[in-house]
Design a protein around this motif. Structure first.
Motif, PDB file in Angstrom:
ATOM      1  N   LEU A 149       9.123   7.736  -9.727  1.00 61.35           N
ATOM      2  CA  LEU A 149       8.686   7.160  -8.458  1.00 61.35           C
ATOM      3  C   LEU A 149       7.324   7.727  -8.090  1.00 61.35           C
ATOM      4  CD1 LEU A 149       9.339   5.453  -5.928  1.00 61.35           C
ATOM      5  CD2 LEU A 149      10.436   7.478  -4.957  1.00 61.35           C
ATOM      6  N   ALA A 150       6.382   6.826  -7.832  1.00 57.98           N
ATOM      7  CA  ALA A 150       5.047   7.252  -7.399  1.00 57.98           C
ATOM      8  C   ALA A 150       5.112   7.618  -5.920  1.00 57.98           C
ATOM      9  CB  ALA A 150       4.031   6.134  -7.633  1.00 57.98           C
ATOM     10  N   THR A 151       5.291   8.901  -5.648  1.00 61.82           N
ATOM     11  CA  THR A 151       5.488   9.369  -4.267  1.00 61.82           C
ATOM     12  C   THR A 151       4.137   9.611  -3.611  1.00 61.82           C
ATOM     13  OG1 THR A 151       5.734  11.634  -5.104  1.00 61.82           O
ATOM     14  CG2 THR A 151       7.734  10.372  -4.747  1.00 61.82           C
ATOM     15  N   GLY A 152       3.407   8.533  -3.433  1.00 66.00           N
ATOM     16  CA  GLY A 152       2.052   8.639  -2.928  1.00 66.00           C
ATOM     17  C   GLY A 152       1.969   8.602  -1.420  1.00 66.00           C
ATOM     18  N   GLU A 153       0.764   8.891  -0.955  1.00 62.56           N
ATOM     19  CA  GLU A 153       0.513   8.871   0.481  1.00 62.56           C
ATOM     20  C   GLU A 153       0.274   7.458   1.010  1.00 62.56           C
ATOM     21  OE1 GLU A 153      -3.282  10.643  -1.535  1.00 62.56           O
ATOM     22  OE2 GLU A 153      -1.109  10.756  -1.799  1.00 62.56           O
ATOM     23  N   ALA A 154      -0.042   6.530   0.115  1.00 60.59           N
ATOM     24  CA  ALA A 154      -0.292   5.144   0.531  1.00 60.59           C
ATOM     25  C   ALA A 154      -0.010   4.232  -0.648  1.00 60.59           C
ATOM     26  CB  ALA A 154      -1.735   4.977   1.007  1.00 60.59           C
ATOM     27  N   SER A 155       0.147   2.940  -0.347  1.00 59.44           N
ATOM     28  CA  SER A 155       0.408   1.946  -1.372  1.00 59.44           C
ATOM     29  C   SER A 155      -0.345   0.675  -1.033  1.00 59.44           C
ATOM     30  CB  SER A 155       1.911   1.643  -1.465  1.00 59.44           C
ATOM     31  OG  SER A 155       2.650   2.801  -1.778  1.00 59.44           O
ATOM     32  N   GLY A 156      -0.493  -0.179  -2.038  1.00 61.83           N
ATOM     33  CA  GLY A 156      -1.229  -1.403  -1.762  1.00 61.83           C
ATOM     34  C   GLY A 156      -0.983  -2.493  -2.780  1.00 61.83           C
ATOM     35  N   VAL A 157      -1.501  -3.665  -2.444  1.00 58.67           N
ATOM     36  CA  VAL A 157      -1.473  -4.850  -3.296  1.00 58.67           C
ATOM     37  C   VAL A 157      -2.888  -5.389  -3.346  1.00 58.67           C
ATOM     38  CG1 VAL A 157      -0.588  -7.191  -3.550  1.00 58.67           C
ATOM     39  CG2 VAL A 157       0.901  -5.396  -2.650  1.00 58.67           C
ATOM     40  N   GLY A 158      -3.338  -5.757  -4.544  1.00 55.77           N
ATOM     41  CA  GLY A 158      -4.675  -6.310  -4.678  1.00 55.77           C
ATOM     42  C   GLY A 158      -4.665  -7.580  -5.497  1.00 55.77           C
ATOM     43  N   MET A 159      -5.544  -8.529  -5.159  1.00 50.02           N
ATOM     44  CA  MET A 159      -5.668  -9.792  -5.876  1.00 50.02           C
ATOM     45  C   MET A 159      -7.133 -10.037  -6.174  1.00 50.02           C
ATOM     46  SD  MET A 159      -2.859 -11.749  -3.529  1.00 50.02           S
ATOM     47  CE  MET A 159      -3.128 -10.494  -2.262  1.00 50.02           C
ATOM     48  N   THR A 160      -7.395 -10.555  -7.378  1.00 54.22           N
ATOM     49  CA  THR A 160      -8.776 -10.668  -7.822  1.00 54.22           C
ATOM     50  C   THR A 160      -9.477 -11.922  -7.329  1.00 54.22           C
ATOM     51  OG1 THR A 160      -8.041 -11.625  -9.921  1.00 54.22           O
ATOM     52  CG2 THR A 160      -8.399  -9.233  -9.856  1.00 54.22           C
ATOM     53  N   CYS A 161      -8.798 -12.717  -6.524  1.00 59.97           N
ATOM     54  CA  CYS A 161      -9.462 -13.772  -5.759  1.00 59.97           C
ATOM     55  C   CYS A 161      -8.637 -14.034  -4.515  1.00 59.97           C
ATOM     56  CB  CYS A 161      -9.671 -15.042  -6.581  1.00 59.97           C
ATOM     57  SG  CYS A 161      -8.187 -15.859  -7.114  1.00 59.97           S
ATOM     58  N   ASP A 162      -9.210 -14.738  -3.572  1.00 65.47           N
ATOM     59  CA  ASP A 162      -8.521 -14.983  -2.311  1.00 65.47           C
ATOM     60  C   ASP A 162      -7.328 -15.916  -2.562  1.00 65.47           C
ATOM     61  OD1 ASP A 162      -7.783 -16.177   0.241  1.00 65.47           O
ATOM     62  OD2 ASP A 162      -9.628 -15.308   1.036  1.00 65.47           O
ATOM     63  N   PRO A 163      -6.087 -15.474  -2.263  1.00 66.19           N
ATOM     64  CA  PRO A 163      -4.921 -16.296  -2.578  1.00 66.19           C
ATOM     65  C   PRO A 163      -4.804 -17.539  -1.697  1.00 66.19           C
ATOM     66  CG  PRO A 163      -4.248 -14.375  -1.330  1.00 66.19           C
ATOM     67  CD  PRO A 163      -5.705 -14.193  -1.647  1.00 66.19           C
ATOM     68  N   VAL A 244      -9.921   0.951  -6.685  1.00 64.05           N
ATOM     69  CA  VAL A 244      -9.033  -0.208  -6.717  1.00 64.05           C
ATOM     70  C   VAL A 244      -9.784  -1.443  -7.227  1.00 64.05           C
ATOM     71  CG1 VAL A 244      -7.701  -1.816  -5.293  1.00 64.05           C
ATOM     72  CG2 VAL A 244      -7.472   0.653  -4.942  1.00 64.05           C
ATOM     73  N   HIS A 245     -10.985  -1.668  -6.717  1.00 62.31           N
ATOM     74  CA  HIS A 245     -11.796  -2.815  -7.146  1.00 62.31           C
ATOM     75  C   HIS A 245     -12.016  -2.788  -8.654  1.00 62.31           C
ATOM     76  CE1 HIS A 245     -15.804  -4.619  -8.049  1.00 62.31           C
ATOM     77  NE2 HIS A 245     -15.381  -5.569  -7.220  1.00 62.31           N
ATOM     78  N   ASP A 246     -12.377  -1.635  -9.187  1.00 65.60           N
ATOM     79  CA  ASP A 246     -12.608  -1.503 -10.622  1.00 65.60           C
ATOM     80  C   ASP A 246     -11.322  -1.790 -11.404  1.00 65.60           C
ATOM     81  OD1 ASP A 246     -14.133  -0.476 -13.055  1.00 65.60           O
ATOM     82  OD2 ASP A 246     -12.477   0.962 -12.970  1.00 65.60           O
ATOM     83  N   GLY A 247     -10.203  -1.213 -10.943  1.00 68.70           N
ATOM     84  CA  GLY A 247      -8.937  -1.414 -11.640  1.00 68.70           C
ATOM     85  C   GLY A 247      -8.479  -2.860 -11.627  1.00 68.70           C
ATOM     86  N   LEU A 248      -8.645  -3.538 -10.510  1.00 70.66           N
ATOM     87  CA  LEU A 248      -8.237  -4.937 -10.421  1.00 70.66           C
ATOM     88  C   LEU A 248      -9.017  -5.815 -11.406  1.00 70.66           C
ATOM     89  CD1 LEU A 248      -7.906  -5.359  -6.550  1.00 70.66           C
ATOM     90  CD2 LEU A 248      -6.042  -5.430  -8.223  1.00 70.66           C
ATOM     91  N   LEU A 249     -10.319  -5.594 -11.492  1.00 67.73           N
ATOM     92  CA  LEU A 249     -11.109  -6.404 -12.418  1.00 67.73           C
ATOM     93  C   LEU A 249     -10.779  -6.065 -13.868  1.00 67.73           C
ATOM     94  CD1 LEU A 249     -14.588  -6.681 -10.679  1.00 67.73           C
ATOM     95  CD2 LEU A 249     -12.586  -8.160 -10.507  1.00 67.73           C
ATOM     96  N   ARG A 250     -10.434  -4.805 -14.138  1.00 66.81           N
ATOM     97  CA  ARG A 250      -9.977  -4.455 -15.484  1.00 66.81           C
ATOM     98  C   ARG A 250      -8.687  -5.185 -15.827  1.00 66.81           C
ATOM     99  NH1 ARG A 250     -10.386   1.928 -16.939  1.00 66.81           N
ATOM    100  NH2 ARG A 250     -12.486   2.386 -16.162  1.00 66.81           N
ATOM    101  N   CYS A 251      -7.764  -5.218 -14.864  1.00 69.67           N
ATOM    102  CA  CYS A 251      -6.504  -5.923 -15.089  1.00 69.67           C
ATOM    103  C   CYS A 251      -6.742  -7.402 -15.325  1.00 69.67           C
ATOM    104  CB  CYS A 251      -5.563  -5.715 -13.904  1.00 69.67           C
ATOM    105  SG  CYS A 251      -4.757  -4.091 -13.870  1.00 69.67           S
TER     106      CYS A 251
END
Length: 291
Positions: A149-163, A244-251
């Motif tokens: 479990l990623a017991t982080g301080e925050a979480s998020g969802v990202g999309m590489t274009c406007d849904p 996050v921006h870099d990771g999303l475009l890599r994905c």
């Protein structure tokens, strides 16, 4: 953890096996690996284990032993147990939220109980009605992901274009404090960030409204109040938004089409939890698409 087997596949090897063996959600970890991004350690209990469970829907002794060994290799920390059904998180339909997730699971016995519960969720009437509505009446074969479990301080969802608009020049990121289940379930209002695709500059931020957050607790997870200083602050600062921006475009490049990803912030760094195609868009797959 041992290498690839018939019933247990390390997430780090998700790209080395037949995609139908591990289900849609687990296939996303192959994309994350191709993108060169970090995900929590874990394994997939394959669809073969589900198909070969006895009439009670329980793991046999041999498979239980393999699961117990794989869980022990992950250490004593809390685990996340999630479904990875055939047809889930695919290019046409995500089936997001239709099956069970358990957070804060500890040890082999609790992990095996959570696997049984995930399998049982495949027969849930709500999930069955959703599949029928989407034209999927075939029986569900369900793999199950078990990972730290990623017991982080925050979480998020990202999309590489406007849904909503389909704008390819804008990357959309939502983020909330604590674990991500309240966010993905729509139970809190997250911060909403709009980033320029070309250079990641922040175009707009709409602050969220989060009075509770989900955190690990004895016996699983618990909702606790968000501290006042966090309620008044942005969830993601500029450095994290850039990561996050870099990771999303890599994905997206690894997936070969617009991507919808989940992440956690652990110790000030981004950890990737899921990657799937954006199903709301009619986009042809390109080279490197999800197998």
């Amino acid at each position: 953890m041992q290498g690839v087997g018939r019933y247990v596949v390390p997430l780090s090897r998700a790209g080395d096996v037949d995609p139908e063996l591990i289900g849609g959600k687990a296939r996303g970890f192959a994309v994350i690996a191709r993108a060169g991004l970090h995900a929590p350690d874990g394994f997939v209990l394959t669809v073969d284990a589900h198909r070969e469970a006895d009439g009670s829907g329980r793991l046999g002794d041999a498979v239980s032993g393999a699961v117990a060994e794989a869980v022990a290799a992950l250490g004593d920390g809390p685990l996340a147990v999630r479904s990875s059904a055939t047809g889930e998180d695919g290019a046409e339909h995500s089936h997001a939220g239709q099956y069970l997730t358990r957070l804060g699971v500890r040890g082999p016995d609790e992990a095996i109980d959570a696997v049984h519960a995930c399998w049982a969720s495949a027969a849930d009437p709500r999930a069955a009605a959703y599949r029928t509505h989407r034209g999927h009446d075939a029986p569900v074969a369900m793999a199950v992901i078990v990972q730290r479990l990623a017991t982080g301080e925050a979480s998020g969802v990202g999309m590489t274009c406007d849904p909503v608009t389909g704008d390819r020049a804008t990357v959309v990121v939502n983020a909330a404090w604590g674990l991500g289940e309240l966010l993905v379930s729509g139970l809190v209002t997250p911060d909403d960030y709009r980033l320029a695709r070309d250079d990641g500059r922040l175009l707009r931020v709409d602050p969220g409204d989060q009075d509770v957050m989900l955190v690990p607790a004895d016996g699983g997870v618990a909702e606790v109040p968000v501290p006042p200083e966090r309620r008044a602050a942005r969830v993601l600062g500029d450095a994290l938004l850039a990561e996050v921006h870099d990771g999303l475009l890599r994905c997206e490049r690894a997936l070969g089409r617009p991507a919808d990803c989940e992440f956690s912030v652990v110790g000030g760094r981004v950890v990737w939890l899921q990657c799937r195609p954006m199903t709301a868009l009619s986009v042809p797959a390109t080279e490197g698409a999800l197998p």
